[in-house]
Design a protein around this motif. Structure first.
Motif, short mmCIF file in Angstrom:
data_model
loop_
_atom_site.label_atom_id
_atom_site.label_comp_id
_atom_site.label_asym_id
_atom_site.label_seq_id
_atom_site.Cartn_x
_atom_site.Cartn_y
_atom_site.Cartn_z
N GLY A 1 17.80 43.30 50.78
CA GLY A 1 18.24 44.45 51.56
C GLY A 1 17.48 45.73 51.30
O GLY A 1 17.88 46.80 51.77
N VAL A 2 16.38 45.66 50.56
CA VAL A 2 15.56 46.85 50.29
C VAL A 2 14.59 47.05 51.45
O VAL A 2 13.72 46.20 51.68
CB VAL A 2 14.80 46.73 48.96
CG1 VAL A 2 13.91 47.96 48.74
CG2 VAL A 2 15.75 46.53 47.80
N SER B 1 15.15 40.04 61.25
CA SER B 1 15.06 41.50 61.18
C SER B 1 15.19 42.03 59.75
O SER B 1 14.77 43.14 59.46
CB SER B 1 16.14 42.14 62.06
OG SER B 1 17.44 41.73 61.64
N SER B 2 15.81 41.25 58.85
CA SER B 2 16.01 41.73 57.48
C SER B 2 14.67 41.80 56.76
O SER B 2 13.78 40.98 57.00
CB SER B 2 16.97 40.80 56.72
OG SER B 2 16.43 39.50 56.67
N PRO B 3 14.51 42.79 55.88
CA PRO B 3 13.22 42.96 55.18
C PRO B 3 12.99 41.84 54.17
O PRO B 3 13.94 41.20 53.71
CB PRO B 3 13.38 44.31 54.47
CG PRO B 3 14.85 44.47 54.29
CD PRO B 3 15.49 43.83 55.48
N PRO B 4 11.73 41.59 53.81
CA PRO B 4 11.45 40.57 52.79
C PRO B 4 12.12 40.93 51.47
O PRO B 4 12.31 42.09 51.14
CB PRO B 4 9.93 40.60 52.67
CG PRO B 4 9.45 41.21 53.94
CD PRO B 4 10.50 42.20 54.36
N HIS B 5 12.47 39.88 50.72
CA HIS B 5 13.15 40.09 49.44
C HIS B 5 12.17 40.63 48.40
O HIS B 5 10.96 40.41 48.49
CB HIS B 5 13.76 38.77 48.94
CG HIS B 5 14.76 38.19 49.89
ND1 HIS B 5 15.26 36.90 49.76
CD2 HIS B 5 15.35 38.71 51.00
CE1 HIS B 5 16.11 36.66 50.73
NE2 HIS B 5 16.17 37.73 51.50
N VAL B 6 12.75 41.31 47.44
CA VAL B 6 11.96 41.81 46.29
C VAL B 6 12.29 40.93 45.09
O VAL B 6 13.46 40.71 44.78
CB VAL B 6 12.31 43.28 45.98
CG1 VAL B 6 11.56 43.74 44.71
CG2 VAL B 6 11.94 44.17 47.15
N PRO C 1 23.82 49.54 50.91
CA PRO C 1 24.19 48.33 50.16
C PRO C 1 23.01 47.36 50.03
O PRO C 1 22.23 47.16 50.96
CB PRO C 1 25.30 47.72 51.01
CG PRO C 1 25.07 48.23 52.38
CD PRO C 1 24.48 49.62 52.22
N ILE C 2 22.89 46.79 48.86
CA ILE C 2 21.89 45.75 48.59
C ILE C 2 22.58 44.65 47.81
O ILE C 2 23.75 44.77 47.43
CB ILE C 2 20.68 46.31 47.81
CG1 ILE C 2 21.16 46.88 46.45
CG2 ILE C 2 19.93 47.34 48.63
CD1 ILE C 2 20.04 47.29 45.54
N ARG C 3 21.85 43.56 47.56
CA ARG C 3 22.39 42.44 46.78
C ARG C 3 21.41 42.04 45.69
O ARG C 3 20.19 42.08 45.90
CB ARG C 3 22.66 41.23 47.68
CG ARG C 3 23.87 41.37 48.59
CD ARG C 3 24.01 40.13 49.44
NE ARG C 3 24.11 38.93 48.60
CZ ARG C 3 23.84 37.70 49.03
NH1 ARG C 3 23.45 37.50 50.27
NH2 ARG C 3 23.99 36.68 48.21
#
Length: 341
Positions: free
Chosen positions: A169-170, A218-223, A252-254
């Motif tokens: 979610g970043v 649509s969600s950004p790539p994970h870090v 919010p992030i996970r």
């Protein structure tokens, strides 16, 4: 005197002639010329009648004989014709029997040829079946080897990724000022102030993962953050579970553990079951790498496969009723996947 003797002889003859009462039974007698001369007129007429009657009988007998001869001739002709017809029928039957024998011989030869060809075909089929069986066994061995290799690779990847934390979610671009390591320190400071001051928590590497599964997502790539020790990763994730709501600059992030694709898929397969257990206050958890844990009748139960879970559920009526629909749905999904394969 001689005349009297002739008269007496005539009377005797007369008596002899007059004895029979039935003309048909009267035998024809042989008369001498002297006897005929001495016959009376009545006797003579009677003799004529007898002769005529005999002549009539002879004619009738002759006619009867001729009729019989004619009948015999006709019967003989019929017999002769029947014999000819019988001979023709016998000849025809002989021809037919010969043709039938020839046909039977041809059929025997054909059957023998077909039997030989069938034998050869059966041998070929048997050989093909043996080859197919060997191919199937070889394919099964290869599939088993591939599964084992995937499992080994997955385990290696999980081992390599064990110190990693995956941040979801970043938004892209936020790392331009501080870099991904700086963003992670910001997350710790915003959510876990005590951990941010822990100087033992060291970031060895940080990068974004390319989205291989869905390019249109649509969600950004994970870090991915690689820490120096697994202990620090577990400490951070434990704090995240306790806090539940994790944010970065208010959004919010996970935070999750980083797993191989096979392990991620195995963990996803527990989601529906874990959701039902959570709704029934069974406190489910998905443990490392892909095990389901929950509380049942006051005891913590852990399962590494759905088959083991099904066997356990079969002995718990209440749990079976609770998970009946979700387990049935999972069985149907696996059935459809097997058919597509």
């Amino acid at each position: 005197m001689p005349n009297n003797k002739r008269k007496n002889q005539g009377n005797k003859n007369k008596e002899v002639t007059m004895k029979p009462s039935n003309e048909k039974d009267t035998p024809i007698q042989d008369y001498e010329d002297d006897d005929i001369e001495e016959m009376q007129e009545a006797d003579f007429k009677k003799l004529i009648r007898t002769l005529r009657s005999s002549q009539k009988q002879i004619l009738e007998l002759h006619k009867s004989l001729m009729d019989k001869i004619e009948n015999l001739s006709r019967e003989n002709e019929i017999l002769r014709r029947n014999q000819n017809e019988t001979k023709q029928l016998v000849q025809q039957e002989t021809v037919i029997v010969t043709e039938v024998k020839n046909s039977i011989d041809q059929m025997k030869n054909t059957i023998e040829s077909l039997t030989n060809r069938m034998g050869e075909a059966e041998e070929r089929i048997s050989d093909l079946e043996d080859r197919e069986q060997k191919r199937i066994q070889s394919d099964q061995r290869k599939e088993e080897e591939i599964r084992n290799l995937k499992h080994i690779v997955g385990n290696l990847q999980d081992t390599i990724k064990k110190p990693n934390i995956r941040v979801l979610g970043v938004p892209e671009g936020m790392e331009r000022e501080k870099g991904l390591e700086g963003l992670f320190s910001e997350i710790l400071a915003e959510n876990f102030p005590g951990l941010e001051k822990d100087r033992e928590i060291l970031v060895q590497e940080a990068h974004r993962t390319p989205n291989k599964h869905d390019q249109k997502r649509s969600s950004p790539p994970h870090v991915v953050i690689k820490l120096s020790t697994v202990k620090h990763k577990e400490k951070i994730l434990k704090c995240a579970r306790e806090k539940r709501q994790i944010t970065l600059r208010g959004s919010p992030i996970r935070l999750t553990a980083d797993f191989s694709s096979e392990t991620l898929q195995a963990r996803r397969e527990w989601r529906d079951i874990a959701q039902v257990l959570r709704e029934n206050n069974c406190q489910p958890r998905i443990l490392y790498p892909a095990k389901l844990s929950f509380v049942n009748e006051g005891e913590i139960k852990t399962f590494h496969s759905k088959q083991k879970l099904k066997e356990f559920v079969a002995t718990r009526p209440a749990l079976q009723k609770m998970l009946k629909d979700v387990l049935h749905t999972e069985t149907k999904k696996h059935g459809h996947q097997y058919e597509r394969r």
